[in-house]
Motif scaffolding. Structure first.
Motif, short mmCIF file in Angstrom:
data_model
loop_
_atom_site.label_atom_id
_atom_site.label_comp_id
_atom_site.label_asym_id
_atom_site.label_seq_id
_atom_site.Cartn_x
_atom_site.Cartn_y
_atom_site.Cartn_z
N ALA A 287 27.88 23.91 62.94
CA ALA A 287 28.89 22.85 62.86
C ALA A 287 28.98 22.31 61.43
CB ALA A 287 28.56 21.73 63.83
N LEU A 288 27.84 22.13 60.79
CA LEU A 288 27.85 21.65 59.41
C LEU A 288 28.42 22.71 58.47
CD1 LEU A 288 24.36 19.88 59.17
CD2 LEU A 288 26.61 18.80 59.42
N ALA A 289 28.07 23.96 58.73
CA ALA A 289 28.59 25.03 57.88
C ALA A 289 30.10 25.12 57.98
CB ALA A 289 27.95 26.36 58.29
N ALA A 290 30.65 24.96 59.17
CA ALA A 290 32.10 25.02 59.37
C ALA A 290 32.80 23.87 58.65
CB ALA A 290 32.44 24.99 60.86
N ALA A 291 32.11 22.72 58.52
CA ALA A 291 32.69 21.57 57.82
C ALA A 291 32.35 21.57 56.34
CB ALA A 291 32.19 20.28 58.47
N ASP A 292 31.66 22.63 55.87
CA ASP A 292 31.27 22.75 54.47
C ASP A 292 30.41 21.56 54.02
OD1 ASP A 292 31.08 24.10 52.06
OD2 ASP A 292 32.84 23.09 51.20
N VAL A 293 29.48 21.17 54.90
CA VAL A 293 28.54 20.09 54.59
C VAL A 293 27.15 20.68 54.40
CG1 VAL A 293 27.42 17.99 55.42
CG2 VAL A 293 29.86 18.37 55.88
N VAL A 294 26.59 20.48 53.22
CA VAL A 294 25.24 20.96 52.92
C VAL A 294 24.31 19.75 52.88
CG1 VAL A 294 23.75 22.17 51.30
CG2 VAL A 294 26.14 22.89 51.60
N PRO A 295 23.42 19.59 53.85
CA PRO A 295 22.54 18.41 53.87
C PRO A 295 21.57 18.41 52.70
CG PRO A 295 22.56 19.55 56.00
CD PRO A 295 23.21 20.47 55.01
N ASP A 296 21.23 17.21 52.24
CA ASP A 296 20.19 17.08 51.23
C ASP A 296 18.80 17.27 51.85
OD1 ASP A 296 22.05 16.50 49.25
OD2 ASP A 296 22.02 14.35 49.70
N ASP A 297 18.69 16.97 53.14
CA ASP A 297 17.40 17.09 53.82
C ASP A 297 17.64 17.30 55.30
OD1 ASP A 297 14.43 16.75 53.99
OD2 ASP A 297 14.99 15.01 55.19
N VAL A 298 16.90 18.23 55.90
CA VAL A 298 16.97 18.48 57.34
C VAL A 298 15.55 18.65 57.86
CG1 VAL A 298 17.78 20.00 59.19
CG2 VAL A 298 19.20 19.67 57.15
N ARG A 299 15.25 17.97 58.96
CA ARG A 299 13.94 18.17 59.57
C ARG A 299 14.03 18.00 61.08
NH1 ARG A 299 13.81 12.85 57.89
NH2 ARG A 299 12.80 11.36 59.30
#
Length: 341
Positions: A287-299
């Motif tokens: 879902a984030l990839a489709a919206a072109d959103v790259v998180p600064d941090d994921v856990r």
């Protein structure tokens, strides 16, 4: 089947009132505690302050009379024959204290004199990393050094079973980690350990199996992994994105709510939390990839023993609940004094 080295069956001990009826759970004390410890394991007795943990192990050591139940340590009832378990049971109590001026080596040699076949003092000094402190007086030791000495005194009689009660309380993080390593080294020598603690992370790190005690009763038992796995398969992902991407991230993630793997999307300060099944991460990333959103941090947020406590008691875990709620402050001195020998 391996014969347990410690058995506790329906242990009951009440304070300040008539002994509670089995299963009543009313009043301070312990109310029907049961567990068994197999040879060579680190077995945890975990719970908040005042839960009944210290009362349980003091009954096991023959330091308190019980109101009911059955206890066995290495095949001996410590309530009727405490003298027969003292050579094989070492105990480090939460409130133990030595004379301020006694040195480390003097304390070890004094306590060694209480036993028919004591451990070698030099070996204990090495095992506990106390060689350089052998001539240091007790009052001048750091908190971690005092705890190491206390463990050494619990081991000086070559016990088969050692009870360690709240041994890292008051220590800084580095001293706690060093003490954890020490406990594992002691177990490696063949000693079975009963670890009494109110620290969830300590129990999760060290214990092969454990019981969680709350208000004088066992509320859960098993390995840390088993207890956590018994919870539902819910998982959570927490992510942080740049402020200018936050709206797009929420727009991409919110429609996932109600799909098979996503139950909720919530904000918490500058973080976004997505809760769902074990596969929730697999829903979030595309879902984030489709919206072109790259998180600064994921856990991912893992389940812990604290979650187990909440699940079985219905309330948040408060490790520092006031002592005395069920386990009155009836502190005893270290069991290995001359009077007890």
């Amino acid at each position: 089947m391996t014969t347990p080295v410690v058995e506790v069956r329906d242990l009951r001990k009440a304070y300040g009132a008539a002994p509670s009826a089995p299963g009543s759970g009313e009043g301070p004390g312990v109310h029907g505690v049961s567990f068994a410890v197999t040879p060579g394991e680190i077995f945890g007795i975990l719970g908040p302050n005042g839960a009944g943990k210290t009362t349980t192990v003091e009954c096991l050591a023959g330091l308190r009379d019980t109101d009911g139940g059955a206890l066995m340590v290495l095949g001996v009832d410590p309530q009727t024959h405490p003298e027969r378990v003292r050579e094989d049971l070492g105990i480090q109590l939460q409130e133990s204290h030595l004379h301020d001026k006694i040195t480390v080596e003097e304390a070890l040699r004094l306590y060694a004199a209480f036993y028919s076949d004591p451990a070698d003092v030099e070996e204990l000094l090495t095992l506990l990393d106390l060689q350089d402190k052998r001539r240091t007086q007790f009052a001048k030791l750091s908190g971690g050094q005092k705890q190491r000495l206390s463990i050494a005194l619990a081991l000086v009689g070559r016990p088969k079973v050692a009870i360690l009660d709240e041994l890292t309380t008051g220590l800084d993080p580095a001293a706690r980690r060093a003490t954890w390593d020490l406990v594992e080294r002691v177990r490696a020598t063949g000693v079975t350990i009963l670890l009494v603690t109110h620290f969830m992370d300590e129990a999760e790190r060290l214990c092969d199996r454990l019981v969680i005690i709350d208000r004088g009763r066992v509320v859960a038992t098993g390995t840390p992994g088993e207890l956590i796995d018994r919870l539902d398969d819910a998982r959570a992902v927490r992510l942080r994105v740049a402020p200018d991407a936050r709206r797009r991230a929420l727009a991409a993630l919110t429609p996932l709510v109600g799909t098979p793997d996503v139950a909720a999307v919530e904000t918490d300060g500058d973080e976004i939390e997505v809760r769902g099944t074990r596969r929730v991460l697999f829903a979030v990333v595309p879902a984030l990839a489709a919206a072109d959103v790259v998180p600064d941090d994921v856990r991912t947020v893992s389940r812990t023993l604290e979650d187990v406590f909440v699940a079985v008691t219905g309330r948040a875990y408060d490790p520092d609940a006031a002592p005395g709620a069920t386990d009155p402050d009836l502190s005893l001195t270290n069991t290995m004094d001359g009077a007890d020998r």
